[in-house]
Design a protein around this motif. Structure first.
Motif, PDB file in Angstrom:
ATOM      1  N   ASP A  69      -0.129   4.312  -5.649  1.00 45.93           N
ATOM      2  CA  ASP A  69      -0.749   5.119  -6.695  1.00 45.93           C
ATOM      3  C   ASP A  69       0.046   6.391  -6.948  1.00 45.93           C
ATOM      4  OD1 ASP A  69      -2.738   3.267  -7.036  1.00 45.93           O
ATOM      5  OD2 ASP A  69      -4.203   4.310  -5.770  1.00 45.93           O
ATOM      6  N   GLU A  70       0.566   7.002  -5.872  1.00 42.85           N
ATOM      7  CA  GLU A  70       1.349   8.227  -6.048  1.00 42.85           C
ATOM      8  C   GLU A  70       2.634   7.966  -6.818  1.00 42.85           C
ATOM      9  OE1 GLU A  70       0.002  10.551  -1.935  1.00 42.85           O
ATOM     10  OE2 GLU A  70       1.851   9.374  -2.001  1.00 42.85           O
ATOM     11  N   ASP A  88       0.838  -1.202   0.000  1.00 45.43           N
ATOM     12  CA  ASP A  88       0.000   0.000   0.000  1.00 45.43           C
ATOM     13  C   ASP A  88       0.873   1.252   0.000  1.00 45.43           C
ATOM     14  OD1 ASP A  88      -2.626  -1.412   0.468  1.00 45.43           O
ATOM     15  OD2 ASP A  88      -1.550  -2.031   2.261  1.00 45.43           O
ATOM     16  N   GLU A  89       1.918   1.224   0.799  1.00 45.00           N
ATOM     17  CA  GLU A  89       2.902   2.306   0.858  1.00 45.00           C
ATOM     18  C   GLU A  89       4.247   1.741   0.420  1.00 45.00           C
ATOM     19  OE1 GLU A  89       2.681   5.578   2.081  1.00 45.00           O
ATOM     20  OE2 GLU A  89       0.531   5.521   2.519  1.00 45.00           O
ATOM     21  N   ILE A  90       5.046   2.572  -0.245  1.00 48.69           N
ATOM     22  CA  ILE A  90       6.339   2.126  -0.745  1.00 48.69           C
ATOM     23  C   ILE A  90       7.418   3.103  -0.297  1.00 48.69           C
ATOM     24  CG2 ILE A  90       7.732   1.666  -2.798  1.00 48.69           C
ATOM     25  CD1 ILE A  90       5.145   0.877  -4.241  1.00 48.69           C
ATOM     26  N   ASP A 144       3.248   8.362 -20.078  1.00 57.91           N
ATOM     27  CA  ASP A 144       3.526   7.012 -19.623  1.00 57.91           C
ATOM     28  C   ASP A 144       3.705   6.995 -18.113  1.00 57.91           C
ATOM     29  OD1 ASP A 144       3.505   6.067 -22.226  1.00 57.91           O
ATOM     30  OD2 ASP A 144       5.630   6.535 -22.507  1.00 57.91           O
ATOM     31  N   GLY A 145       3.029   6.068 -17.459  1.00 56.62           N
ATOM     32  CA  GLY A 145       3.204   5.916 -16.020  1.00 56.62           C
ATOM     33  C   GLY A 145       4.591   5.379 -15.708  1.00 56.62           C
ATOM     34  N   ALA A 146       5.144   5.820 -14.609  1.00 55.36           N
ATOM     35  CA  ALA A 146       6.464   5.359 -14.201  1.00 55.36           C
ATOM     36  C   ALA A 146       6.332   3.988 -13.540  1.00 55.36           C
ATOM     37  CB  ALA A 146       7.092   6.349 -13.232  1.00 55.36           C
ATOM     38  N   GLN A 147       6.715   2.953 -14.238  1.00 51.59           N
ATOM     39  CA  GLN A 147       6.681   1.626 -13.641  1.00 51.59           C
ATOM     40  C   GLN A 147       7.635   1.571 -12.450  1.00 51.59           C
ATOM     41  OE1 GLN A 147       4.590  -1.003 -14.397  1.00 51.59           O
ATOM     42  NE2 GLN A 147       3.613   0.647 -15.527  1.00 51.59           N
ATOM     43  N   LEU A 148       7.246   0.848 -11.441  1.00 54.02           N
ATOM     44  CA  LEU A 148       8.016   0.822 -10.212  1.00 54.02           C
ATOM     45  C   LEU A 148       9.446   0.367 -10.456  1.00 54.02           C
ATOM     46  CD1 LEU A 148       8.102   1.187  -7.186  1.00 54.02           C
ATOM     47  CD2 LEU A 148       7.189  -1.115  -6.929  1.00 54.02           C
TER      48      LEU A 148
END
Length: 306
Positions: free
Chosen positions: A216-217, A199-201, A280-284
């Motif tokens: 999500d952030e 949930d948090e990273i 583009d979303g930043a993939q983890l």
């Protein structure tokens, strides 16, 4: 949600080497907090300090408002697994759990409950730990962490040695635990697993937190991708509107503005667009590698420091 683990300005030095450098974060009840970083980044040292095994140079780490050493019968409040191989090799898995149950004062029936929960068979439970695979040791370590029925779990690389089915099992176990109100601090270099469960990273590099936030952030889409029939005029129009545009591969631009704002600028100036979409979303994994690329194996780390 209640904050259950609080780390404030934590620093740990070994001689001239700073393993943890002014680290602060919090872990809340009902959530899985993923702790990411390359080897030597400071994950294990931070977790050892939280668990009362390593004294900090400065700063503080509390669990449910207390330093770990001040918690009465701490294993009934906090379950810890920092090294699955650090278990008595000459004892059987069942013996290790029985000793833990006796030390904590929990019913002996918890032993069989935990063995069943982590899918260690009676035959495996009666084997000596020296004959366990790493995956079996991980399962035993998780059982030992949970035998006191704690409401907080601190797990360092618990997926090491698990096969895909075992990783899925662990992920389901920890998700259910958090959904029941438990707090999980989980370190891993398996980025995909953290992306699925956390949930948090927290991302740590060279002993410092380099990124933190909700999944999500950290995985949010970035700006807009736009192409037009007249990119030169589009660039001028975006600039006049205060929108920064960076040329993109294949033509067009990436911007830090929303697609709606870019579309309004183009419409107002009569520029025909042939592509307009969210950035583009930043993939983890990409973000993790970018943020920690300067920390990966650049300098030797003192033995035992991670």
């Amino acid at each position: 949600m209640v904050t259950m683990i609080t780390v404030e300005h934590l620093t740990k030095r070994y001689g001239d080497h700073t393993a943890v450098d002014d680290v602060s974060f919090a872990c809340k009840s009902g959530q899985v907090t993923g702790f990411l970083g390359p080897n030597g980044a400071g994950k294990s040292t931070t977790m050892r300090i939280i668990a009362g095994l390593t004294p900090p140079t400065s700063g503080s780490a509390t669990v449910d408002g207390f330093a770990y050493r001040d918690i009465p019968n701490p294993s009934t409040q906090v379950g810890v697994l920092l090294d699955a191989s650090a278990q008595h090799a000459g004892r059987t898995g069942a013996e290790i759990l029985r000793l833990s149950a006796m030390t904590m004062g929990v019913p002996r029936s918890r032993v069989d409950e935990m063995l069943e929960m982590v899918s260690l068979t009676p035959d495996e439970a009666d084997r000596r730990v020296r004959n366990y695979s790493l995956g079996m040791r991980q399962r035993l370590g998780i059982a030992n962490a949970l035998i006191g029925d704690p409401h907080i779990l601190i797990l360092d690389e618990p997926a090491n040695g698990l096969d895909p089915a075992g990783i899925h099992w662990m992920r389901t176990l920890l998700r259910d635990y958090a959904n029941r109100g438990g707090t999980v601090l989980l370190s891993s270099h398996l980025l995909h697993e953290i992306e699925i469960i956390a949930d948090e990273i927290l991302v740590i590099g060279q002993g410092r937190i380099v990124a933190q936030g909700t999944k999500d952030e950290l995985l949010a889409t970035n700006g807009a991708r736009v192409r037009s029939l007249d990119d030169t005029s589009l660039a001028d129009a975006l600039s006049r509107s205060g929108i920064h545009a960076q040329p993109a591969d294949g033509g067009g631009f990436t911007t830090d503005a929303t697609p709606e704002d870019v579309g309004r600028v183009a419409a107002a100036t009569g520029i025909a667009l042939i592509e307009l979409r969210p950035g583009d979303g930043a993939q983890l994994e990409e973000m993790f590698l970018q943020l920690t690329q300067q920390t990966q194996r650049e300098q030797p780390v003192p033995q035992g420091v991670q």
